[in-house]
Design an enzyme around this catalytic site. Structure first.
Site, PDB file in Angstrom:
ATOM      1  N   GLY A  10      10.767  12.117   9.532  1.00  0.00           N
ATOM      2  CA  GLY A  10      10.388  11.500   8.273  1.00  0.00           C
ATOM      3  C   GLY A  10       9.862  12.537   7.294  1.00  0.00           C
ATOM      4  N   ALA A  61       7.276   5.357  11.148  1.00  0.00           N
ATOM      5  CA  ALA A  61       7.088   4.069  10.482  1.00  0.00           C
ATOM      6  C   ALA A  61       8.429   3.495  10.052  1.00  0.00           C
ATOM      7  CB  ALA A  61       6.186   4.210   9.263  1.00  0.00           C
ATOM      8  N   THR A 102      -0.620   2.621   4.205  1.00  0.00           N
ATOM      9  CA  THR A 102      -0.028   2.495   2.883  1.00  0.00           C
ATOM     10  C   THR A 102      -0.878   1.669   1.913  1.00  0.00           C
ATOM     11  OG1 THR A 102       1.911   1.556   1.724  1.00  0.00           O
ATOM     12  CG2 THR A 102       1.263   0.508   3.772  1.00  0.00           C
ATOM     13  N   ASP A 103      -0.644   1.895   0.635  1.00  0.00           N
ATOM     14  CA  ASP A 103      -1.262   1.076  -0.410  1.00  0.00           C
ATOM     15  C   ASP A 103      -0.744  -0.358  -0.399  1.00  0.00           C
ATOM     16  OD1 ASP A 103       1.239   2.174  -1.181  1.00  0.00           O
ATOM     17  OD2 ASP A 103       0.847   1.754  -3.291  1.00  0.00           O
ATOM     18  N   TYR A 126       6.587  -5.479   5.014  1.00  0.00           N
ATOM     19  CA  TYR A 126       6.205  -4.077   5.218  1.00  0.00           C
ATOM     20  C   TYR A 126       4.690  -3.925   5.206  1.00  0.00           C
ATOM     21  CZ  TYR A 126       5.283   0.819   4.110  1.00  0.00           C
ATOM     22  OH  TYR A 126       4.762   2.091   4.107  1.00  0.00           O
TER      23      TYR A 126
END
Length: 293
Positions: A10, A61, A102-103, A126
């Protein structure tokens, strides 16, 4: 120090491999999905017991936000169950785990910046699966650091910067969403931060585990981000035309997954604890040729 990196293909994973290769005093192994399926608890246990890392950095992820709406089971397997397996193995072996989140765990309706203990409210699969992963990691391993970040870009993989440069090859005009605000974050900076935190943990040079925010400044819209990318591309001779960028709304560009409208993350806690500054995303755009190779 011994570090186990998962998800090494990633954006952050590749930056971690690149940087760890030149760090003195570190022995690391970096594994991608074909080498270690983190959803396989027995495989995770075997690798951790064999290598005995001081720190596990989970960069694996399922990040395809729109596909996640259809791939619900896969999203939770990779974003919740896999991190839980790693955290349990870390707890059993005495390692610490660093996990990227994550945001998107937030609703995106707060006026100001989000701090770590703000109420979460993910809008799609997600974000919901990533939040479930945070909870699983925190419950499974006491020595955990969860780093929430946003709008990740790099020379690797698929991301907004590379997409804009690719579209500019065949398009003269683009409509870009201007009512979603966030902090673009260079994956190389995230990797550097994870390494710094790993050393702080190894040296016991910090006060606490838990959740931290790390993203880029200044906060901008996707529209402003795109304008900056094209301006830099012109300055650096990568574009021989001026792109016409039009501001559009989220409603003009419907997607399967709902995005947070304003997911600006406050970086104060990570600065106070580890002395870490926000990502300078504008500096990371100063050599755009790296993103076109």
């Amino acid at each position: 120090m011994k570090i186990l990196v998962t998800g090494c293909f990633g954006q952050v994973g590749r930056c971690l491999v690149e940087q760890l290769s030149s760090v003195d005093g570190v022995k690391f192994i970096a594994l991608e999905r074909d080498e270690l399926d983190i959803t396989d608890s027995n495989a995770v246990t075997d690798v951790v017991q064999s290598f005995q890392p001081d720190v596990i950095i989970n960069a694996a992820a399922h990040t395809a936000v729109d596909r996640a709406e259809e791939e619900v089971e896969l999203s939770y397997a990779i974003n919740r169950d896999g991190p839980e397996n790693l955290a349990k193995a870390a707890e059993e072996s005495g390692a610490a785990i660093l996990h990227i989140s994550t945001d998107y765990v937030f609703a995106g309706d707060k006026e100001g910046e989000y701090i770590e203990n703000d109420e979460t409210g993910p809008q799609g699969v997600y974000g919901k699966s990533k939040l479930a992963g945070e909870i699983a990691v925190a419950n499974a391993c006491k020595r955990h650091v969860i780093v929430r970040t946003a709008w990740v870009f790099s020379e690797y993989g698929i991301n907004f910067v590379k997409s804009m440069l690719r579209l500019a090859e065949t398009r003269d005009t683009l409509g870009i969403v201007s009512d979603q605000i966030g902090g673009p974050t260079y994956a190389g900076d995230i990797a550097k931060v994870l390494i710094e935190i790993s050393f702080a943990i190894k040296q016991n040079n910090h006060k606490g585990f838990g959740v931290y925010h790390y993203s880029g400044l200044p906060h901008v819209s996707w529209y402003q981000f795109a304008k900056t990318i094209f301006n830099e591309a012109n300055k650096q001779g990568l574009l021989n035309k001026k792109m016409s960028v039009t501001s559009i709304s989220t409603n003009d560009y419907p997607t399967p997954a709902k995005r947070p409208a304003k997911s600006t993350l406050n970086n104060k806690k990570i600065h106070t604890e580890f002395g870490i500054e926000p990502s300078d995303w504008q500096l990371a755009l100063k050599n755009l040729r790296r993103y076109t190779s």
